[in-house]
Structure formats: structure tokens, C-alpha cells
Motif scaffolding. Sequence first.
Motif, PDB file in Angstrom:
ATOM      1  N   ARG A  67       0.842  -1.198   0.000  1.00 34.05           N
ATOM      2  CA  ARG A  67       0.000   0.000   0.000  1.00 34.05           C
ATOM      3  C   ARG A  67       0.871   1.239   0.000  1.00 34.05           C
ATOM      4  O   ARG A  67       1.838   1.334   0.755  1.00 34.05           O
ATOM      5  CB  ARG A  67      -0.902  -0.024   1.243  1.00 34.05           C
ATOM      6  CG  ARG A  67      -1.848   1.133   1.358  1.00 34.05           C
ATOM      7  CD  ARG A  67      -2.894   0.865   2.433  1.00 34.05           C
ATOM      8  NE  ARG A  67      -2.366   0.938   3.774  1.00 34.05           N
ATOM      9  CZ  ARG A  67      -2.362   2.042   4.524  1.00 34.05           C
ATOM     10  NH1 ARG A  67      -2.846   3.174   4.058  1.00 34.05           N
ATOM     11  NH2 ARG A  67      -1.878   2.005   5.741  1.00 34.05           N
ATOM     12  N   PHE A  68       0.540   2.175  -0.877  1.00 39.18           N
ATOM     13  CA  PHE A  68       1.187   3.485  -0.907  1.00 39.18           C
ATOM     14  C   PHE A  68       0.173   4.539  -0.486  1.00 39.18           C
ATOM     15  O   PHE A  68      -0.897   4.642  -1.080  1.00 39.18           O
ATOM     16  CB  PHE A  68       1.666   3.849  -2.318  1.00 39.18           C
ATOM     17  CG  PHE A  68       2.943   3.192  -2.729  1.00 39.18           C
ATOM     18  CD1 PHE A  68       4.159   3.834  -2.536  1.00 39.18           C
ATOM     19  CD2 PHE A  68       2.932   1.944  -3.327  1.00 39.18           C
ATOM     20  CE1 PHE A  68       5.345   3.239  -2.941  1.00 39.18           C
ATOM     21  CE2 PHE A  68       4.112   1.339  -3.736  1.00 39.18           C
ATOM     22  CZ  PHE A  68       5.324   1.984  -3.535  1.00 39.18           C
ATOM     23  N   ILE A  69       0.527   5.301   0.510  1.00 37.12           N
ATOM     24  CA  ILE A  69      -0.227   6.502   0.853  1.00 37.12           C
ATOM     25  C   ILE A  69       0.449   7.603   0.045  1.00 37.12           C
ATOM     26  O   ILE A  69       1.628   7.884   0.237  1.00 37.12           O
ATOM     27  CB  ILE A  69      -0.144   6.809   2.359  1.00 37.12           C
ATOM     28  CG1 ILE A  69      -0.647   5.614   3.161  1.00 37.12           C
ATOM     29  CG2 ILE A  69      -0.920   8.081   2.687  1.00 37.12           C
ATOM     30  CD1 ILE A  69      -0.287   5.658   4.627  1.00 37.12           C
ATOM     31  N   THR A  70      -0.283   8.184  -0.896  1.00 34.27           N
ATOM     32  CA  THR A  70       0.364   9.100  -1.830  1.00 34.27           C
ATOM     33  C   THR A  70      -0.583  10.173  -2.341  1.00 34.27           C
ATOM     34  O   THR A  70      -1.796   9.971  -2.380  1.00 34.27           O
ATOM     35  CB  THR A  70       0.960   8.318  -3.022  1.00 34.27           C
ATOM     36  OG1 THR A  70       1.637   9.220  -3.882  1.00 34.27           O
ATOM     37  CG2 THR A  70      -0.091   7.538  -3.785  1.00 34.27           C
ATOM     38  N   ASP A  71       0.015  11.287  -2.760  1.00 35.30           N
ATOM     39  CA  ASP A  71      -0.757  12.318  -3.459  1.00 35.30           C
ATOM     40  C   ASP A  71      -0.689  12.117  -4.971  1.00 35.30           C
ATOM     41  O   ASP A  71      -1.271  12.863  -5.730  1.00 35.30           O
ATOM     42  CB  ASP A  71      -0.275  13.720  -3.082  1.00 35.30           C
ATOM     43  CG  ASP A  71       1.180  13.978  -3.439  1.00 35.30           C
ATOM     44  OD1 ASP A  71       1.792  13.183  -4.174  1.00 35.30           O
ATOM     45  OD2 ASP A  71       1.725  14.998  -2.966  1.00 35.30           O
ATOM     46  N   HIS A  72       0.042  11.089  -5.418  1.00 38.20           N
ATOM     47  CA  HIS A  72       0.208  10.691  -6.818  1.00 38.20           C
ATOM     48  C   HIS A  72       1.072  11.658  -7.630  1.00 38.20           C
ATOM     49  O   HIS A  72       1.212  11.485  -8.837  1.00 38.20           O
ATOM     50  CB  HIS A  72      -1.143  10.512  -7.530  1.00 38.20           C
ATOM     51  CG  HIS A  72      -1.960   9.407  -6.959  1.00 38.20           C
ATOM     52  ND1 HIS A  72      -1.864   8.107  -7.409  1.00 38.20           N
ATOM     53  CD2 HIS A  72      -2.888   9.393  -5.965  1.00 38.20           C
ATOM     54  CE1 HIS A  72      -2.703   7.353  -6.719  1.00 38.20           C
ATOM     55  NE2 HIS A  72      -3.327   8.107  -5.837  1.00 38.20           N
ATOM     56  N   PHE A  73       1.646  12.677  -6.999  1.00 36.60           N
ATOM     57  CA  PHE A  73       2.438  13.646  -7.737  1.00 36.60           C
ATOM     58  C   PHE A  73       3.818  13.911  -7.138  1.00 36.60           C
ATOM     59  O   PHE A  73       4.772  14.091  -7.875  1.00 36.60           O
ATOM     60  CB  PHE A  73       1.683  14.982  -7.853  1.00 36.60           C
ATOM     61  CG  PHE A  73       0.490  14.879  -8.751  1.00 36.60           C
ATOM     62  CD1 PHE A  73       0.624  15.049 -10.119  1.00 36.60           C
ATOM     63  CD2 PHE A  73      -0.757  14.591  -8.237  1.00 36.60           C
ATOM     64  CE1 PHE A  73      -0.475  14.934 -10.958  1.00 36.60           C
ATOM     65  CE2 PHE A  73      -1.858  14.482  -9.069  1.00 36.60           C
ATOM     66  CZ  PHE A  73      -1.717  14.652 -10.429  1.00 36.60           C
TER      67      PHE A  73
END
Length: 149
Positions: A67-73
Amino acid sequence: MEEIHSWHNGDFHLTTDQSKFNLDDIFQYLTKSTWAKGIDKRTVVGSIEASLCFGLFYKDIQIGFARFITDHFTFGYLCDVYVVDEWKEKKLGSWMMSCCHKHPSIQKLRRIILVTSTAGWLYEKHNYTPVNEPDYIWQIFRPKIYHNE
């Protein structure tokens, strides 16, 4: 809705399609893990829904997860990575990490961090380096947050 990505390696496949995930299996693994012991199912489900997740499967049986907790940028935090014990000898963790890092959102992140006390050797193979600068990473850590103590 985010585009679904998948990778295949013989009878093994990795997907971001959350509709394929076995939430009961993920919950059972995490609640017994060293890093999320005692976590409740609602928290697991909510964290999956709010993250970029990867399910590892042998045929139709889920055998791993990341799992990645990310803002995608710009930023991502990698967590909840596992391959069930019966499959660890197949080097699937390394394959899973390689695939995860091929995801378009992960490829453009400026910084990805993780916390591990047992698998640094795996992440080092995927270009992670330890942060040894004094006072560089700060945290609020609540290790007993999932316990009703």
C-alpha cells in the motif's frame, strides 16, 4: 476513478484492482503483523480505499499486498507490504516491489519513504537508502493505538 494496472508472471499477477482484493485475508494478516497488531477491520478497509494498493495473487488466491499513501504527484509512503509465509521463498516480494515502482504514479514521485525493522535488504535492492541525518525525519508514533488499553 483511477486506471487499473496489472502485471503478470506465470500464474502470479499483481493488480491495483481493489475489487479483486480479499479484504478478510488482508485484515487477518495485518492484525497479526508486528506493525499493525490489533488493527480493526474498519481501519484496514478505510486505509485501502484511501490509498494506492497492490494485491499479489497466485491464480485467484491473494498471497501478498502493498500500500502506498500518496498524493500521486510528489510523495509516497510505502507500508503494509507482505507476502504470506508459504510463498516467501519464491522471491515474490522483490517482483512485487519492481512492479509497484513501475506504476505511473509511483514513477513520478520525488520522495518515497518507508519504515521497516526487518526487510531493509529487500528495499535496498529497489534503490531505497536509509535516512541517517540527525533530526531529519520526525514522527508522532502511537504504537498502542490499535489496542484497547
